[in-house]
Design a protein around this motif. Structure first.
Motif, mmCIF file in Angstrom:
data_model
loop_
_atom_site.group_PDB
_atom_site.id
_atom_site.type_symbol
_atom_site.label_atom_id
_atom_site.label_comp_id
_atom_site.label_asym_id
_atom_site.label_seq_id
_atom_site.Cartn_x
_atom_site.Cartn_y
_atom_site.Cartn_z
ATOM 1 N N THR A 66 -2.584 -1.758 4.623
ATOM 2 C CA THR A 66 -1.545 -0.757 4.846
ATOM 3 C C THR A 66 -0.160 -1.395 4.765
ATOM 4 N N ILE A 67 0.004 -2.544 5.398
ATOM 5 C CA ILE A 67 1.274 -3.262 5.325
ATOM 6 C C ILE A 67 1.598 -3.581 3.869
ATOM 7 N N GLN A 68 0.606 -4.075 3.148
ATOM 8 C CA GLN A 68 0.804 -4.456 1.748
ATOM 9 C C GLN A 68 1.228 -3.257 0.908
ATOM 10 N N PHE A 98 5.786 10.137 4.761
ATOM 11 C CA PHE A 98 4.356 10.257 5.053
ATOM 12 C C PHE A 98 3.700 8.880 5.168
ATOM 13 N N LEU A 99 4.147 7.941 4.364
ATOM 14 C CA LEU A 99 3.626 6.575 4.474
ATOM 15 C C LEU A 99 3.967 5.960 5.825
ATOM 16 N N ILE A 100 5.163 6.216 6.298
ATOM 17 C CA ILE A 100 5.542 5.714 7.618
ATOM 18 C C ILE A 100 4.616 6.310 8.679
ATOM 19 N N TYR A 104 2.116 4.347 11.267
ATOM 20 C CA TYR A 104 2.078 4.638 12.702
ATOM 21 C C TYR A 104 0.631 4.814 13.177
ATOM 22 N N PHE A 105 -0.124 5.643 12.473
ATOM 23 C CA PHE A 105 -1.502 5.896 12.901
ATOM 24 C C PHE A 105 -2.407 4.694 12.684
ATOM 25 N N MET A 106 -2.110 3.856 11.694
ATOM 26 C CA MET A 106 -2.919 2.667 11.447
ATOM 27 C C MET A 106 -2.808 1.680 12.609
#
Length: 109
Positions: A66-68, A98-100, A104-106
């Motif tokens: 997700t970070i990547q 939406f990616l942010i 958050y949820f990850m």
């Protein structure tokens, strides 16, 4: 922090390897492939340690990916605007929001 820095460097190489040739479409495709492959070698020299260090520091595989992805899209957005001279449209910004939310949820416990 070193994981994030290595991922930024890695994704900078990969963005250039994948998209840098788009402004030079007159170059033979086989040359572009070889050059891109050579640049991608350096991407791996940073990506592999970034993931290993991140995993050792407590990030899960899902979190590292997700970070990547967020870093990849951020670097690509800058590349598209400043190198490819493409506009940054409103719907692109909404997709980044939406990616942010995904980040958050990850990381939510």
């Amino acid at each position: 922090m070193r994981t994030i820095l290595l991922l930024i460097i890695s994704n900078s190489f990969m963005t250039y390897a994948w998209y840098g040739h788009l402004k030079h479409t007159e170059t033979a495709l086989w040359k572009v492939i070889l050059l891109s492959w050579g640049i991608a070698f350096f991407e791996y020299c940073f990506m592999v340690p970034a993931n290993r260090f991140g995993y050792q520091e407590g990030f899960s595989g899902f979190q590292l990916k997700t970070i990547q992805e967020v870093i990849t899209l951020s670097i690509f957005a800058l590349f598209a605007v400043f190198v490819l001279k493409e506009p940054l449209r409103w719907n692109y910004l909404i997709s980044f929001l939406f990616l942010i939310g995904a980040v958050y949820f990850m990381f939510k416990k």
